[in-house]
Design an enzyme around this catalytic site. Structure first.
Site, mmCIF file in Angstrom:
data_model
loop_
_atom_site.group_PDB
_atom_site.id
_atom_site.type_symbol
_atom_site.label_atom_id
_atom_site.label_comp_id
_atom_site.label_asym_id
_atom_site.label_seq_id
_atom_site.Cartn_x
_atom_site.Cartn_y
_atom_site.Cartn_z
ATOM 1 N N VAL A 147 0.817 -1.219 0.000
ATOM 2 C CA VAL A 147 0.000 0.000 0.000
ATOM 3 C C VAL A 147 0.851 1.269 0.000
ATOM 4 C CG1 VAL A 147 -2.057 -1.020 1.057
ATOM 5 C CG2 VAL A 147 -0.294 -0.021 2.516
ATOM 6 N N GLU A 148 2.157 1.118 -0.206
ATOM 7 C CA GLU A 148 2.982 2.322 -0.344
ATOM 8 C C GLU A 148 3.488 2.397 -1.792
ATOM 9 O OE1 GLU A 148 5.445 3.321 3.092
ATOM 10 O OE2 GLU A 148 4.307 1.932 4.315
ATOM 11 N N MET A 149 4.701 1.944 -2.062
ATOM 12 C CA MET A 149 5.192 2.068 -3.424
ATOM 13 C C MET A 149 4.905 0.814 -4.266
ATOM 14 S SD MET A 149 8.529 4.241 -2.250
ATOM 15 C CE MET A 149 9.091 5.018 -3.769
#
Lengths: 362, 362
Positions: A147-149
Site C-alpha cells: 500500500v505504499e510504493m
C-alpha cells in the site's frame, strides 16, 4: 468523529482565545533570574542539533547524496510510477504530507501517519513501531510495501533503476569500492545518505547555544511548563523525542477515548505479540512539530493545542489550562527550523532507457 | 497491446541498432556548404526561445511568481490534498509525469496524457483539444476536474487557500491594486505567472543564434531530414509546434492502427461535435521531447523513434528508414533545454490555519 473529550477541550480553547490577551497580561513577565534558570535547565535537558547525522556504516560522499536525492524524488521506485519517497515525506512541507495517513500504490491509503524525514537520520529506531534500526533500513520498507510504493520484488526496483544510464554512472561514483554497486540495499543506502543531510536548526538551537533572547517570555514560559509538566520525560535531547517507546495512554487510556478516532492499531504489539507492547509506539521528534500535523500514529488530531492537551492527559494524567497550552505551543513553534537549502533544490531526474520496465498499475 | 505496425517498426529498430555504427559511417560527412545551407534554412523556419512568456493581461511581479510557485506545488488545491499541479506536471522531469495518463483524485486516471508545462506559456491554445486560450485559463481546469484535483466547487479552493495566513499576505502583494485579490481566477493567474517563467533554452537556440557548431553532423542531418520530410509543417517556430490543430491520421488513419492502442478519444470533435474535428488535436511542442515520453494524447507510444516513424506515416504518408529516424531523433535531442534554476527550488509551503478545510477523500 470527535469524542466528547475533544469537543470539551476544543470548546474550552475557543472560549480561551477570546480572553487570551487579557489572560496573557495577567501572567507576570519573567525576571532575569527566571530566564537564566529556564535556560540553565534547558541546557541540561536538550542539545542543539548537530550539523549532520553521519552513519559510519554508510559513509556519505557528494555523489551518494546526489544519487539519494534523485531516488528520493523518483516515482520509478514505485510499481505504478506514481509514488516517490517525497510523495509522503514532502521536503516542501517539512518532510510530511500533512495527511492523516498517506496515499500509495493504486490510490490506497496506508495505516499510519507518515513521520517526518527531517532530522530522522538522528533517530533510532525508525517507524512508529520501531521495526527498522535506521534510515537506511527504513528506506527499504516502503518501496516493497503493497500500500505504499507497491514493488512486487526487489528485481523490479533494480530493473527500473539499473536500466537508466545516468543512475548506473551515479551508483559507480557513489559506491566506488564496490564491484556491483547497484543493489537494493544501496538504493536505500543512497536515500539514507541524502536523508542524513536533512537537519533543521531553529531558534531553539540558537537559544541552547547561549542566545537567551532567542526565546521571548511566552516561549520561555512554555519551555518551563513543558519541563515541569513532564513532557520532557519522553521529549528531550537534540530531537526532543524519537528514540524511545511508550504506551499511548500510559496514565489515561485507551488513547482512542481522547483522540476520538477508533483504535485499530496496537502499535508494537502487532510486531512483537507481547502484551506489554500493546498501544506502544515510538515517541515522535517534536522538531518542526507545528508543521507536521496531523498528529499521532493515526493522524487523528489536527490542532497542535489539542495534541498538547491530549498528551498531558493520556501520558501524564494532567489537565492543562488554556494558558499552559498556549505557552507550550509557543515554545514548540521555536522548534520550526530551516530546511537545508540544498535539499530544496529539485534534482533533474534522468531519462528512462529503452529497457526500463513500464509503469504497472495492476 | 502492440499493433503489427509497432511490432514491425520496433523489430526494424532492433535490427538497426546492431548495424548503426556501420550505417552511420556510410553517410558522408556534411560539407561546409551543407552546414551553412541547413543553418540558413533553420533560421527561416525556427526561432530561438524568448527569455520569458509575458502576458499583458496578467503582468508578472516577484510576489505573483512566488505565490504561483507555492500554489503549483500545493496539494491543498485538490479535494483530498493528494494532487498538486506538480504531481502531473513535475518540474523535476521536464514538466510531465512520464505516465500514459495521470493519476488524480482518489487514484483515478485521466483520459489524456499530461502535456509539459515547460514553455507552455508561449502556446495558445492549451490542452490537447485547445479548450483554453492560455496557461491562466488552463490552470482553472484541473482544480475542478473530478478525475484530476477533484474540487467540488471554487469555494472550497478559496476556503483552503484563504484560510492560510501566508497565502492571504502573498495575494495582497501579488495583486496590489485589487480590493479582493483572493479569487479563483487569481489562483490561476498566479500559477500562470509562475508557468510563464518555465522557458528552457537548449543547444538548438545557440545554433539558431549563430553557433553553427552547436549541432554535430548527425544532428544537422536530422534537422535537414526533419524539414525535408515535412515534419516542419506542423512543428516550426520557437516551440516547434503547439499552436495549431491537425488531424492525427491526416494521411494514413485511423491513428490507432499505428499506435496499437484502441481509439477512445475523438479529440476536438468531443468539444465541437463537428465532423471535421474528429481525431483533431493540438500539435505538441517538441521542446524537450526526448524527456516528455510517452507520446501522443493517449501516451500510447513510449519510444521516441517509434513516435517519429508513426508521425511520418500517419501525418505525411512516408516510411522513414532507420538512418532517418536516428538522425531526426538526434536532432530532437538538441531541443532538451535547461530547466530554469529558480523553478527547481522548492517553495516551503505555508502552514494551514485552524479554519483550513481538512482533506476530503470522498
Amino acid at each position: 468523529m470527535k469524542s466528547r473529550y475533544i469537543a470539551m477541550v476544543v470548546g474550552g480553547s475557543v472560549a480561551m482565545s477570546t480572553g487570551l490577551a487579557a489572560l496573557a497580561s495577567q501572567v507576570p513577565a519573567l525576571s532575569q533570574q527566571d530566564r537564566t534558570s529556564i535556560w540553565k535547565s534547558a541546557k541540561e535537558l536538550f542539545r542543539p542539533l548537530p550539523k549532520a547525522a553521519p552513519n559510519p556504516a554508510n559513509p556519505a560522499n557528494p555523489a551518494k547524496i546526489e544519487l539519494g536525492k534523485a531516488l528520493y524524488f523518483d516515482t520509478r521506485l514505485s510499481k505504478g510510477n506514481t509514488v516517490s519517497c517525497n510523495s509522503c515525506h514532502n521536503i516542501a512541507s517539512y518532510g510530511v504530507d500533512n495527511l492523516p495517513t498517506s496515499q500509495g500504490h493504486k490510490g490506497a491509503f496506508g495505516g499510519r501517519n507518515s513521520p517526518t524525514v527531517m532530522n530522522a537520520g538522528l533517530l533510532e529506531p525508525q517507524f512508529w513501531d520501531g521495526r527498522a534500526k535506521d534510515v537506511e533500513a527504513q528506506a527499504q520498507g516502503p518501496i516493497m510495501n503493497p500500500v505504499e510504493m507497491g514493488m512486487p520484488h526487489k528485481d523490479l526496483a533494480l530493473a527500473r533503476i539499473g536500466s537508466i544510464d545516468e543512475y548506473r554512472a551515479l551508483f559507480r561514483q557513489a559506491f566506488p569500492k564496490e564491484a556491483n554497486p547497484l543493489t537494493y540495499e544501496n538504493i536505500a543506502n543512497a536515500i539514507g545518505a541524502f536523508e542524513r543531510t536533512l537537519i533543521t536548526p531553529s531558534r531553539f538551537d540558537a537559544y541552547l547555544k547561549g542566545n537567551v533572547k532567542a526565546l521571548n517570555d511566552q516561549e520561555a514560559r512554555g519551555l518551563r511548563t513543558f519541563v515541569s509538566t513532564g513532557c520532557v520525560t519522553c521529549h528531550s535531547g537534540a530531537t526532543l523525542g524519537g528514540n524511545q517507546f511508550f504506551k499511548f495512554g500510559l496514565v489515561n487510556g485507551p488513547y482512542s477515548k481522547y483522540t476520538g478516532k477508533p483504535n485499530s492499531d496496537a502499535g508494537r504489539y502487532d510486531l512483537t505479540k507481547k502484551e506489554e507492547d500493546r498501544d506502544v509506539f515510538r515517541t515522535p521528534t517534536l522538531r518542526n512539530v507545528e508543521r507536521t500535523y496531523p498528529y499521532f500514529h493515526d493522524g487523528s488530531v489536527t490542532d497542535l493545542g489539542d495534541a498538547i492537551r491530549i498528551m498531558a492527559k493520556t501520558q501524564l494524567g494532567k489537565d492543562l489550562n488554556g494558558q499552559d497550552v498556549a505557552d507550550i505551543r509557543a515554545f514548540l513553534s521555536t522548534l520550526t527550523g530551516q530546511i537545508p537549502k540544498e535539499a530544496l533544490v529539485l534534482p533533474v531526474l534522468p531519462k528512462s532507457g529503452k529497457a526500463t520496465p513500464l509503469p504497472d498499475n495492476s
